[in-house]
Design an enzyme around this catalytic site. Structure first.
Site, PDB file in Angstrom:
ATOM      1  CD  GLU A   1      83.130   0.236 110.825  1.00 52.77           C
ATOM      2  OE1 GLU A   1      82.663   1.337 110.470  1.00 52.77           O
ATOM      3  OE2 GLU A   1      82.429  -0.752 111.098  1.00 52.77           O
TER       4      GLU A   1
ATOM      5  CG  LEU B   1      77.885   2.840 110.799  1.00 50.85           C
ATOM      6  CD1 LEU B   1      76.632   2.083 111.212  1.00 50.85           C
ATOM      7  CD2 LEU B   1      78.254   3.853 111.874  1.00 50.85           C
TER       8      LEU B   1
ATOM      9  CE  LYS C   1      76.327   5.980 114.882  1.00 53.27           C
ATOM     10  NZ  LYS C   1      77.701   5.530 115.086  1.00 53.27           N
TER      11      LYS C   1
END
Ligand code: PDD
Length: 292
Positions: free
Chosen positions: A180, A205, A147
């Site tokens: 995503e 992620l 992240k």
């Protein structure tokens, strides 16, 4: 009461909070972050967010500035001092301050900042409240499991969405599969009622919210498949939705200008949102297993 931020060991007025110009986060995006939901005065999925924070830091060889216990204490204290019962906590850790040089500095203390923001959440999605999504090419680096605060590709993706009057951008790999959302995980429900989202490898992620949604779906007897799905498959889906700490589980009703099914928020997405909300208020900490 003035809004406060936490900066390297001190609670300071948000308006006065500042970091050094040679912080490596500022110069190299050499740092990581977490966004944790505050619901009913407590954190949702705190253990999962801390596990992912440690994964991100470990992969970049950045040290935790202090122990888990102290970190949690500071998080709770900042939310308390800011009177946040519902909202978010943003936490960022960088490698620290050092004269500009690409390689890791010899002696460098991690730098940490935290801020909070108030926001009201609702377990119910009104009829017209599904979101629009546009698809964009995923131009990010190959370690999306970290992240990282390097979010320029997501900034561009979100702006492309905003320019098209959409809320989120779904990023698509060169083979036409959705990776995503710019700041969320992407899901579809097939015609057979199976939930599909991408497997948690380096390509996305590993979403903490999605992890809980998967568990809740299992408890409700709903099948979940972790595999890539194409934009074409999403167009044919019965439902679509996104998950994140800031959206919970939010139905997608339009992808690239085409309605998903009948164009209304799907039944399953709405049910999952309500269950996630209820779970978030229980404060039951779920053990978090990092995907192998
Ligand atoms: N984003 N994928 C990406 C690229 C994200 O940035 C996020 C979260 C997620 C969902 O993860 P989680 O369920 O743990 O929030 C997936 C946060 C909310 C943000 O950047 O604001």
């Amino acid at each position: 009461m003035a809004r406060l931020a936490y900066v390297n060991g001190r609670f300071v007025r948000h308006a006065d909070a500042a970091i050094h110009i040679e912080d490596r986060g500022y110069q190299f995006a050499d740092g990581v972050y977490e966004v944790v939901t505050v619901l009913g005065g407590g954190f949702v999925d705190e253990a999962g967010h801390l596990a992912r924070l440690k994964h991100s830091l470990g992969e970049l060889r950045i040290s935790m500035p202090f122990s888990d216990a102290v970190l949690k204490l500071v998080m709770h204290e900042l939310a308390r001092r800011n009177g946040v019962r519902d909202g978010y906590l943003y936490l960022q850790i960088t490698r620290g301050v050092a004269p500009r040089d690409f390689k890791f500095p010899k002696a460098c203390k991690s730098a940490i900042v935290m801020t909070t923001r108030r926001q009201r959440f609702s377990p119910v999605v009104e009829e017209g409240a599904g979101i629009r999504v546009v698809t964009v090419l995923d131009i990010r680096w190959a370690r999306r499991d970290i992240k990282s605060i390097g979010l320029l590709a997501q900034v561009l993706a979100k702006q492309a969405a905003a320019d098209a009057g959409a809320f989120e951008a779904w990023m698509v790999d060169p083979d036409g599969f959705v990776t995503e959302g710019a700041s969320s995980n992407a899901w579809i429900v097939t015609r057979d009622g199976v939930l599909v989202t991408r497997q948690a490898d380096h390509s996305v992620l590993h979403g903490i919210t999605g992890n809980s949604i998967e568990r809740i779906a299992g408890e409700l007897g709903i099948k979940v498949e972790r595999r890539p799905f194409s934009v074409a498959e999403a167009h044919e889906a019965r439902e679509a939705f996104v998950t994140s700490a800031t959206t919970f589980c939010l139905p997608v009703t339009e992808i690239d200008g085409r309605a998903v099914a009948n164009g209304y928020p799907g039944e399953l997405s709405r049910t999952l949102r309500q269950h996630y909300f209820a779970y978030g208020l229980t404060r039951q900490e779920q053990a978090f297993a990092w995907p192998k």
